[in-house]
Design a protein around this motif. Structure first.
Motif, PDB file in Angstrom:
ATOM      1  N   TRP A  86      -3.186 -40.390 -27.268  1.00  0.00           N
ATOM      2  CA  TRP A  86      -3.448 -39.525 -26.295  1.00  0.00           C
ATOM      3  C   TRP A  86      -2.954 -38.144 -26.738  1.00  0.00           C
ATOM      4  O   TRP A  86      -3.582 -37.020 -26.583  1.00  0.00           O
ATOM      5  CB  TRP A  86      -2.904 -40.008 -24.660  1.00  0.00           C
ATOM      6  CG  TRP A  86      -3.031 -39.033 -23.762  1.00  0.00           C
ATOM      7  CD1 TRP A  86      -4.564 -38.562 -23.276  1.00  0.00           C
ATOM      8  CD2 TRP A  86      -2.212 -37.918 -23.230  1.00  0.00           C
ATOM      9  NE1 TRP A  86      -4.233 -37.557 -22.263  1.00  0.00           N
ATOM     10  CE2 TRP A  86      -2.864 -37.309 -22.526  1.00  0.00           C
ATOM     11  CE3 TRP A  86      -0.694 -38.180 -23.286  1.00  0.00           C
ATOM     12  CZ2 TRP A  86      -2.122 -36.280 -21.582  1.00  0.00           C
ATOM     13  CZ3 TRP A  86      -0.013 -36.765 -22.705  1.00  0.00           C
ATOM     14  CH2 TRP A  86      -0.644 -36.204 -21.739  1.00  0.00           C
ATOM     15  N   SER A  87      -1.431 -38.008 -27.125  1.00  0.00           N
ATOM     16  CA  SER A  87      -1.121 -36.711 -27.552  1.00  0.00           C
ATOM     17  C   SER A  87      -1.755 -36.596 -28.746  1.00  0.00           C
ATOM     18  O   SER A  87      -1.823 -35.131 -28.646  1.00  0.00           O
ATOM     19  CB  SER A  87       0.473 -37.227 -27.725  1.00  0.00           C
ATOM     20  OG  SER A  87       1.070 -36.118 -28.315  1.00  0.00           O
ATOM     21  N   ARG A  88      -2.138 -37.166 -29.699  1.00  0.00           N
ATOM     22  CA  ARG A  88      -2.812 -36.589 -30.810  1.00  0.00           C
ATOM     23  C   ARG A  88      -4.135 -35.744 -30.286  1.00  0.00           C
ATOM     24  O   ARG A  88      -4.336 -34.884 -30.900  1.00  0.00           O
ATOM     25  CB  ARG A  88      -3.116 -37.780 -31.884  1.00  0.00           C
ATOM     26  CG  ARG A  88      -1.653 -38.178 -32.593  1.00  0.00           C
ATOM     27  CD  ARG A  88      -1.919 -39.097 -33.774  1.00  0.00           C
ATOM     28  NE  ARG A  88      -0.700 -39.390 -34.413  1.00  0.00           N
ATOM     29  CZ  ARG A  88      -1.048 -39.469 -35.804  1.00  0.00           C
ATOM     30  NH1 ARG A  88      -2.035 -39.709 -36.481  1.00  0.00           N
ATOM     31  NH2 ARG A  88       0.306 -39.769 -36.492  1.00  0.00           N
ATOM     32  N   TYR A  89      -4.733 -36.490 -29.628  1.00  0.00           N
ATOM     33  CA  TYR A  89      -6.052 -36.264 -29.220  1.00  0.00           C
ATOM     34  C   TYR A  89      -6.037 -34.715 -28.611  1.00  0.00           C
ATOM     35  O   TYR A  89      -6.791 -33.831 -28.895  1.00  0.00           O
ATOM     36  CB  TYR A  89      -6.677 -37.007 -28.083  1.00  0.00           C
ATOM     37  CG  TYR A  89      -7.626 -38.138 -28.450  1.00  0.00           C
ATOM     38  CD1 TYR A  89      -8.649 -37.832 -29.282  1.00  0.00           C
ATOM     39  CD2 TYR A  89      -7.116 -39.620 -28.371  1.00  0.00           C
ATOM     40  CE1 TYR A  89      -9.420 -38.881 -29.870  1.00  0.00           C
ATOM     41  CE2 TYR A  89      -8.268 -40.711 -28.854  1.00  0.00           C
ATOM     42  CZ  TYR A  89      -9.360 -40.075 -29.663  1.00  0.00           C
ATOM     43  OH  TYR A  89     -10.091 -41.053 -29.986  1.00  0.00           O
ATOM     44  N   LEU A 127     -10.700 -40.942 -35.930  1.00  0.00           N
ATOM     45  CA  LEU A 127     -10.146 -42.069 -36.215  1.00  0.00           C
ATOM     46  C   LEU A 127      -8.425 -41.912 -36.741  1.00  0.00           C
ATOM     47  O   LEU A 127      -7.996 -42.824 -36.875  1.00  0.00           O
ATOM     48  CB  LEU A 127     -10.886 -42.658 -37.571  1.00  0.00           C
ATOM     49  CG  LEU A 127     -12.129 -43.321 -37.090  1.00  0.00           C
ATOM     50  CD1 LEU A 127     -12.929 -43.964 -38.412  1.00  0.00           C
ATOM     51  CD2 LEU A 127     -12.208 -44.296 -36.221  1.00  0.00           C
ATOM     52  N   ASP A 128      -8.431 -40.728 -37.135  1.00  0.00           N
ATOM     53  CA  ASP A 128      -7.110 -40.267 -37.648  1.00  0.00           C
ATOM     54  C   ASP A 128      -5.896 -40.454 -36.376  1.00  0.00           C
ATOM     55  O   ASP A 128      -4.830 -40.882 -36.568  1.00  0.00           O
ATOM     56  CB  ASP A 128      -6.787 -38.650 -38.044  1.00  0.00           C
ATOM     57  CG  ASP A 128      -7.674 -38.750 -39.625  1.00  0.00           C
ATOM     58  OD1 ASP A 128      -7.166 -38.679 -40.427  1.00  0.00           O
ATOM     59  OD2 ASP A 128      -8.944 -38.583 -39.315  1.00  0.00           O
ATOM     60  N   ASN A 129      -6.527 -39.997 -35.223  1.00  0.00           N
ATOM     61  CA  ASN A 129      -5.799 -40.339 -33.876  1.00  0.00           C
ATOM     62  C   ASN A 129      -5.505 -41.679 -33.645  1.00  0.00           C
ATOM     63  O   ASN A 129      -4.592 -41.862 -32.922  1.00  0.00           O
ATOM     64  CB  ASN A 129      -6.640 -39.652 -32.642  1.00  0.00           C
ATOM     65  CG  ASN A 129      -6.989 -38.098 -32.829  1.00  0.00           C
ATOM     66  OD1 ASN A 129      -6.232 -37.721 -33.572  1.00  0.00           O
ATOM     67  ND2 ASN A 129      -7.971 -37.642 -32.307  1.00  0.00           N
ATOM     68  N   MET A 130      -6.381 -42.721 -33.983  1.00  0.00           N
ATOM     69  CA  MET A 130      -6.190 -44.009 -33.720  1.00  0.00           C
ATOM     70  C   MET A 130      -5.144 -44.873 -34.431  1.00  0.00           C
ATOM     71  O   MET A 130      -4.556 -45.871 -34.117  1.00  0.00           O
ATOM     72  CB  MET A 130      -7.541 -44.809 -33.988  1.00  0.00           C
ATOM     73  CG  MET A 130      -7.612 -46.037 -33.319  1.00  0.00           C
ATOM     74  SD  MET A 130      -9.143 -46.639 -33.550  1.00  0.00           S
ATOM     75  CE  MET A 130     -10.406 -45.780 -32.543  1.00  0.00           C
TER      76      MET A 130
END
Length: 646
Positions: free
Chosen positions: A40-43, A59-62
Motif C-alpha cells: 500500500w505504501s508503495r502504491y 507488479l513492482d509494488n507487489m
C-alpha cells in the motif's frame, strides 16, 4: 457400544489457541506489515512520483508480498517458536505425567498439536493474502494470480517445515534442545559436506573448498538452503523511457515444494511413531530416543574433531608453524575424543563419565575418526589427480601472471602446465608455511557443460614462470598482451573516441592532464600494438614474467576510450566472493568461501570502454606517438617509478 475416537481433541485445541494466541497474532502483524502495508505504501509513492505512468509499476509494488526468501525465513522461525510452545509439556515431568493421565490418546495429542501448529502458521498467511488482495483491488490491479501462487507455496512450505519441528521435538527431552535439534536436522548434511570439503582441500593439492561444496549438490538434505535457492518469483523486466518495470513474474520451485510436501507425510508419521513409543522417563534427557545416543555422539563428535583440527592447522599455518598430515590426524583424534566426552556428559547429565564401558566405546570411536579422516584424504588424493583429456575440453582458463583463455590445440599447454605444477606438490607441502606463495588458477569447461577447477598455491622459490616456459611464452605473445591491455578479444575492431594523457613530477603532482580525440587515440593504439609485436611493452605490463617489479615503468597515465561492435567479447571477469546462498551463509559464520568463477562479457555496441596503458623506456613507438601528437615534449621529460624512489 465402543465410543468413536476423534482425530483431534477439541478441548486441547481450544486451550492451545487461547493460551498461545500472542504467537499467531504477532506472526499475523509481521506478515501484514511486511506484505499489504508495504505494498500500500508503495502504491501511494509511485502514484505521487510517476503520475499516470504508475500503472506500469503494479507488479513492482507487489514484490514485498510475494518475496519468497523472507517468507521462507519467517516460516522457519515461526515453526520452531510454535512447536516449542505446543510441545512444551513434554519437557516438564509434572506437566507430562498430568497430560498423559488425561482421557486422551497420544495419537489425539499429537494430531491436535500438529493441527494447532499448522493453524497458527497458515491462518496468518491466509489473512495476509486476503488483505493484499483487497489492496490490489482497491488500486485496480488485476494481475493478482501471483498472490494465490504465493499463498499455495507458503502453505506447502509451512506443512513441511512444521514436520521437522515435530520430529525435533520427539528426539529430545529438553525444551532448550529443541531448536538445537531443529538446527541439526536442517544443517547436518551441510556440516558433513563442509567437513569433508575442509579436510579434502587441506590434505590435497589444488582442490578448492567451495568447489567441493558445490559438487556435493544433494542439497535436498538441507531443506532450508534448498528452498532459499530454488523457490521464488523471477521478474521479467522491461524498459520505459525513465525507468524499468516488471512485466510479469515466473514462479520457480513447484517441484521442490511438492517433493517436500510428500516428504512431510513421512516425517509426520516418523515423529508420531517416536511419540507413541516415547517413555515418560526421558523428560530432561538430551536425546530421548535411546538407540540414537551413540549415533549422535559418534557423528557429531567426529565432525567436531575433524573441523576443529583443520581450523587449528589453519591458525598455526598463519603463525608460520608447519603441521604435517600425521599431526593433523592426531589432533583430529584428540579433539574428537574431547568432543565425544563432552557429548557423553551432556547425554548422561553427569560429569563423571570415565568408566570401563566408556573406555571400551572410546577406542573404536578413535578408530572411526581415523578411518573417516583416511577416507576423506583418499578422496582428496583421487580428485587431485583428475585431469581432463584434451578432446573433452571445450576451452580452458588459466591464470598464472594474468588470465588466458585457451582453445583447440592450446588446451594441451594448460594440461602440461597443470602437470608441471602438480610435480611441485611435495615441495609445497614441505614449505607451505615457510615462504611466500603465488597462485595459479585453472578452469576447464568441458564439452558436456561441466567444469573442473583447480587453484594451486606455488612457493615463490619454485619460479613457476621458468618451469612452465610454454605458458610463459604464451603470455608474452603480442596478441595475448594486447587482449590484456585493451581488455577485449579484438581491439582492431574498436572505434576510438578519445582519451587522456597525464604526466607527473617527482612529487607525484600532476604537471598536466591533456584530453585528445579519437584520431590521436587510434594512432596511439597502433603504436601500442607495434611495441607489443616487437616485444617492447611486455615487461611493463607483466613484470613478473621478467623477474621485475614494474618500477622501471613510466609514472604516466595514458588512457584510451573506445566502443566495440555488438557481440564483441570483452574481458572475462573472475569473481572470488561467493554468489551462492550457501557460500554467503558460510562466509557469515566465519567459514571462508571463495567461489571463483569466470564470466565472459560481450559488448552491446553502445557502451564506452576505457583502459590505462602501462609502458616504459623501451616502448619507442609509444613515446614517438606521444611526441608526434604533442602530448609530451620529449622522452627526457618522462620519469620512471624507480627514478622517483631514488
Amino acid at each position: 457400544m465402543k465410543s468413536k475416537t476423534s482425530f483431534i481433541n477439541r478441548t486441547i485445541l481450544e486451550k492451545n489457541i487461547k493460551l498461545y494466541w500472542p504467537i499467531w497474532v504477532l506472526y499475523t502483524v509481521i506478515l501484514l506489515v511486511q506484505g499489504p502495508v508495504s505494498m500500500w505504501s508503495r502504491y501511494r509513492t509511485v502514484q505521487y512520483y510517476y503520475g499516470a505512468k504508475w500503472k506500469k509499476l503494479e507488479l513492482d509494488n507487489m514484490s514485498p508480498v510475494i518475496s519468497m526468501r523472507l517468507t521462507i525465513i519467517l516460516i522457519f522461525i515461526m515453526a520452531i517458536v510454535t512447536g516449542m510452545a505446543l510441545f512444551s509439556y513434554m519437557y516438564n515431568s509434572r506437566a507430562c505425567n498430568m497430560i498423559h493421565a488425561m482421557p486422551v490418546t497420544r495419537k489425539q495429542l499429537f494430531n491436535t498439536n500438529v493441527v494447532t501448529g499448522l493453524l497458527f502458521m497458515c491462518v496468518p498467511q491466509i489473512i495476509k493474502y486476503a488483505v493484499s488482495l483487497l489492496v490490489c483491488i482497491s488500486y485496480g490491479t488485476t494481475q493478482v494470480s501471483y498472490l494465490g501462487v504465493w499463498l499455495l507455496a507458503s502453505l506447502g512450505i509451512s506443512f513441511f517445515v512444521y514436520s521437522l519441528v515435530c520430529l525435533a521435538a520427539m528426539l529430545t527431552g529438553q525444551l532448550i534442545a529443541v531448536p538445537v535439534m531443529y538446527g541439526v536436522i536442517n544443517a547436518i548434511y551441510g556440516a558433513i559436506v563442509v567437513v569433508i570439503a575442509k579436510v579434502a582441500s587441506y590434505v590435497s593439492y589444488g582442490l578448492v573448498f567451495s568447489k567441493i561444496v558445490q559438487k556435493a549438490n544433494l542439497t535436498w538434505l538441507a531443506p532450508f538452503v534448498q528452498m532459499l535457492n530454488r523457490v521464488g518469483f523471477d521478474p521479467t523486466m522491461k524498459e520505459n523511457v525513465n525507468f524499468n518495470y516488471c512485466a510479469q513474474y515466473r514462479f520457480r520451485g513447484t517441484g521442490t515444494i511438492l517433493f517436500y510436501v510428500c516428504a512431510a507425510f513421512v516425517i509426520y508419521a516418523l515423529a508420531y511413531e517416536l511419540y507413541k513409543h516415547r517413555n515418560l522417563e526421558n523428560v530432561g534427557n538430551l536425546i530421548a530416543v535411546p538407540f540414537l545416543k551413540p549415533v549422535f555422539k559418534w557423528s557429531v563428535g567426529c565432525l567436531a574433531g575433524l573441523e576443529f583440527s583443520i581450523l587449528l592447522a589453519d591458525l598455526l599455518s598463519g603463525m608460520r608453524v608447519h603441521v604435517n598430515l600425521t599431526a593433523i590426524l592426531l589432533i583430529a583424534v584428540a579433539l574428537g575424543m574431547i568432543a565425544f566426552m563432552l557429548l557423553d556428559m551432556l547425554i548422561k547429565k553427569n560429569f563423571r563419565v570415565i568408566s570401563k564401558k566408556f573406555l571400551k566405546e572410546l577406542i573404536p570411536y578413535g578408530v572411526f575418526v581415523v578411518a573417516a579422516f583416511g577416507a576423506i584424504s583418499v578422496y582428496g588424493r583421487i580428485e587431485e589427480q583428475k585431469i581432463p583429456k584434451t578432446a573433452d575440453v571445450e576451452y580452458a582458463y588459466i591464470n598464472m601472471d594474468y588470465q588466458l583463455k585457451m582453445t583447440n590445440k592450446d588446451i594441451q599447454k594448460v594440461i602440461d602446465t597443470q602437470k608441471t605444477i602438480m610435480d611441485q606438490k611435495d615441495y609445497y607441502f614441505k614449505h607451505r608455511n615457510e615462504e611466500e606463495t603465488s597462485y595459479v588458477m585453472i578452469e576447464y569447461v568441458l564439452k558436456d557443460g561441466s567444469k573442473v577447477y583447480r587453484n594451486y598455491e606455488v612457493p615463490d622459490s619454485v619460479n613457476i614462470q621458468k618451469k612452465c616456459k610454454a605458458l610463459a611464452d604464451e603470455e608474452k605473445k603480442p596478441e595475448n598482451i594486447m587482449k590484456l591491455i585493451m581488455e577485449c578479444s579484438d581491439a582492431d575492431r574498436a572505434v576510438f573516441t578519445g582519451g587522456s594523457a597525464a604526466q607527473y613530477d617527482e612529487n607525484y603532482n600532476t604537471l598536466y592532464d591533456k584530453d585528445f580525440d579519437g584520431r590521436v587515440a587510434k594512432s596511439l593504439y597502433k603504436a601500442i600494438r607495434k611495441d607489443a609485436e616487437e616485444g617492447n611493452i611486455q615487461e611493463y605490463v607483466v613484470p613478473t614474467l621478467y623477474d621485475k617489479t614494474g618500477m622501471d615503468g613510466y609514472l604516466f597515465n595514458l588512457n584510451l576510450t573506445f566502443t566495440l561492435p555488438a557481440g564483441e567479447e570483452t574481458s572475462t571477469m573472475s569473481y572470488e566472493e561467493s554468489s551462492t546462498i550457501v557460500g554467503r551463509m558460510l562466509n557469515d559464520v566465519g567459514i571462508r568461501v571463495d567461489d571463483v568463477t569466470y564470466e565472459t562479457n560481450y559488448s552491446d555496441g553502445i557502451s564506452t570502454y576505457s583502459v590505462n596503458v602501462e609502458f616504459g623506456p623501451k616502448c619507442e613507438n609509444i613515446i614517438n606517438a606521444l611526441e608526434k601528437n604533442k602530448l609530451i615534449d620529449s622522452k627526457d621529460s618522462l620519469l620512471t617509478y624507480e627514478q622517483l624512489s631514488d
